[in-house]
Design an enzyme around this catalytic site. Structure first.
Site, PDB file in Angstrom:
ATOM      1  N   CYS A 143      26.791  -0.637   9.783  1.00  0.00           N
ATOM      2  CA  CYS A 143      25.906  -1.804   9.979  1.00  0.00           C
ATOM      3  C   CYS A 143      24.500  -1.581   9.429  1.00  0.00           C
ATOM      4  CB  CYS A 143      25.838  -2.174  11.456  1.00  0.00           C
ATOM      5  SG  CYS A 143      25.902  -0.768  12.580  1.00  0.00           S
ATOM      6  N   HIS A 192      19.774  -5.014  14.482  1.00  0.00           N
ATOM      7  CA  HIS A 192      19.172  -3.746  14.073  1.00  0.00           C
ATOM      8  C   HIS A 192      17.931  -4.061  13.232  1.00  0.00           C
ATOM      9  CE1 HIS A 192      22.598  -1.734  15.604  1.00  0.00           C
ATOM     10  NE2 HIS A 192      23.143  -1.257  14.503  1.00  0.00           N
TER      11      HIS A 192
END
Ligand code: 25A
Ligand code: L14
Length: 332
Positions: free
Chosen positions: A130, A237
């Site tokens: 990710c 994130h």
């Protein structure tokens, strides 16, 4: 028009459920969907596309019925065992685990960045980590225009990256309960430790960013270092990315280059407190970039702040986009 059979492996998990949401949003030309998980979830019902689906236990025979594409997110050991079985039955696996990413026979793909690599698949295509995916969306346009000399990554990663257990540690930690998934409390804390430590002192998450970046950008000599940190955020994130480019640049041209990049949204108006934030990126499929400014300590340096939903662009969205490309490029 041809219609495809698509399977979701790990359908009950954090990423698996998001696969289903994204699939509902994009509407691929599908004949049948099949939802798989482990024995403990078999029989569970999930509503999907306005229909009730019964989750089946994943077995060696799950792919015996003409499944064209399987989206896997059930952990590395499940992918290790079942992805080759699925591929041997003619199914193309888009795998979200780290199991196959660095295998030279397996393309590692971010559709905005290296879609042509999909053509080289041998039945398995890997979805990158990710943190790597969102960095690639922002860095590829700079690589193409200026060349990249060196990258310093510092990440601020959401608890959902660690699945259900990570999510629960934050929620229960707010109530004062001790952590079960993480080695320390995450509420009110930052933990500089994601995945396991390696002999070189880096974590596996940090080395995934280094190695996967080199593979996706097609440059094994790229100089990269990373520090990955867990923060008390549910989704999204955030990354500080310091880049040294090969060529000199005008900042306004560099910003224009990022504005033109596919899948990337520039949010950079500091006079009005506009910059990417996890709470805004959560639930979105795009990657967001801001705080774009010259690094005055080196020649040709620039700093970026890059944010994306780790479960969407960092996992489910990217995998569904690969499936879409497989169909569009008639590779399945
Ligand atoms: O370390 P590993 O092995 O590589 O695993 C990493 C884990 O991280 C998640 C994913 O967990 C994976 O298992 N993950 C993977 N990539 C990720 C990414 N990019 C990522 N997370 C974030 N970003 P998950 O919990 O999201 O989903 C796991 C899914 O896989 C199914 N599964 C597990 N073993 C399987 C299997 N499917 C087939 N065959 C197997 N052998 C799993 O289904 C799930 O769908 P399940 O049946 O095992 O149970 C899911 C149900 O159980 C609950 N639950 C999940 N974790 C816990 C839990 N309950 C209690 N404690 C837990 N720790 C869920 O609520 C769900 O309903
Ligand atoms: O390699 O815990 O895709 O935030 C993604 C989630 C590794 C761990 C991967 C996390 C995983 C990461």
């Amino acid at each position: 028009m041809k219609k495809y059979n698509i399977a979701v492996v790990g359908a009950t998990g954090m990423v698996g459920r998001t696969f289903l949401k994204v699939l509902e949003e994009v509407q691929l030309p599908v004949e049948n969907y099949y939802l798989f998980a482990s024995a403990r979830s078999a029989g569970q019902k999930l509503t999907f596309m306005g229909k009730e689906y019964v989750v089946e236990e994943l077995t060696e025979h799950s792919f015996d019925r003409g499944i064209d594409i399987a989206l896997f997110s059930a952990g590395g050991s499940t992918s290790e065992k079942f992805a080759p079985i699925a591929a041997s039955k003619g199914c193309v696996v888009v795998d979200n685990s780290s199991q196959w990413r660095m295998d030279p026979k397996v393309p590692l793909v971010v559709p905005e960045v290296n879609p042509e690599d999909i053509r080289k698949h041998n039945g398995i295509i890997a979805n990158p980590n990710c943190s790597t995916i969102q960095a690639m969306v922002a860095l590829r346009p700079l690589q193409l225009k200026y060349g990249i000399e060196r990258i310093v990554y510092s990440t601020y990663q959401a608890v959902s990256g660690a699945g259900r257990g990570g999510y629960d540690d934050l929620t229960n930690g707010i109530k004062g309960e001790p952590p079960k998934k993480f080695p320390h409390p995450i509420f009110g804390n930052c933990i500089p430790h994601i995945d396991v430590f390696l002999p070189n002192g880096y974590t596996k998450e940090e080395m995934k960013m280094v190695n996967e970046t080199r593979k996706i950008l097609g440059d094994d000599s790229l100089r990269i270092t990373a520090t990955t940190v867990r923060v008390p955020v549910y989704y999204g994130h955030s990354e500080s990315i310091n880049v040294e480019l090969k060529k000199p640049f005008e900042l306004s041209e560099l910003v224009d280059c990022l504005k033109a990049a596919p899948g990337l949204v520039v949010q950079d108006d500091v006079a009005n407190n506009v910059y990417p934030m996890a709470i805004d990126a959560a639930g979105k499929n795009e990657t967001f970039v801001g705080r774009i400014r010259r690094d005055e300590s080196v020649e040709n340096g620039v700093n970026l702040w890059v944010v994306a939903d780790n479960i969407r662009k960092g996992a489910a969205t990217n995998a569904v986009q690969i499936a879409q490309k497989l169909i569009d490029m008639e590779l399945v």
